[in-house]
Design a protein around this motif. Structure first.
Motif: not given
Length: 197
Positions: A10-32
């Motif tokens: 439920l919280i993830l659904i609401e956060l996706r409605k609020l936020s434009l980005n899934e990731n906020f900073y670069f990571k060389p290896v993509k995390p799970k």
């Protein structure tokens, strides 16, 4: 059995409605888990009143998030996500307090050591602007050494803003800062916030 899965979803659904980005900073290896998913775990833990990281990872072990993130990685990424989490918090507060026009303001002491040790204390003395100071707590009728936490909360219980000042700062001076952040609303406070203006 815990209900972390349902709350997290439920919280993830609401956060996706609020936020434009899934990731906020670069990571060389993509995390799970994306940064937004990690923030959802953090908010879910707060919602479930889990204040121990050990307890949180016991909950995670019995959920669909099992094996998705290690505890040390969670800590490191959570520290890096402080600013994006604050932005998400402000977006959530704006959504919750959209129709609110009455707020409660108050402060509380944050004592870092007893008065007898105040002169010898080296806590928080790295920078001169952040030095703790001596203050008076009217509700306890005593002096203390440290800081003062100021908070503004809606009548429905959602924190609008909070700030930390040295203990010697009077509540009236904090009101000067609030008036630039908030307008067209009613603020309810105790005697410490009374002034002519």
């Amino acid at each position: 059995m815990n209900n972390l899965n349902a709350i997290y979803d439920l919280i993830l659904i609401e956060l996706r409605k609020l936020s434009l980005n899934e990731n906020f900073y670069f990571k060389p290896v993509k995390p799970k888990l994306s940064d937004l998913e990690l923030i959802a775990i953090n908010i879910s833990a707060e919602y479930l009143s889990i204040d121990s990281e050990h307890q949180l990872f016991r909950y995670i072990a019995n959920s669909k998030l099992n094996g998705m993130i290690e505890r040390s990685v969670y800590n490191r990424r959570k520290r890096k996500l402080f600013e994006p989490m604050e932005k998400v918090r402000k977006l959530m507060v704006a959504k919750f307090n959209d129709i609110e026009n009455t707020y409660i303001v108050d402060s509380m002491p944050l004592e870092i050591c007893k008065n007898a040790r105040a002169n010898r204390s080296k806590i928080c003395k790295e920078s001169e602007y952040s030095f703790p100071s001596k203050g008076f707590c009217a509700s306890q009728s005593s002096y203390y050494y440290g800081y003062k936490l100021h908070a503004v909360c809606s009548v429905s219980g959602v924190f609008q803003s909070f700030d930390i000042s040295t203990a010697s700062v009077h509540d009236i001076h904090f009101m000067q800062d609030i008036k630039y952040q908030m307008s067209n609303c009613t603020l309810i406070g105790d005697r410490g916030y009374l002034q002519e203006e």
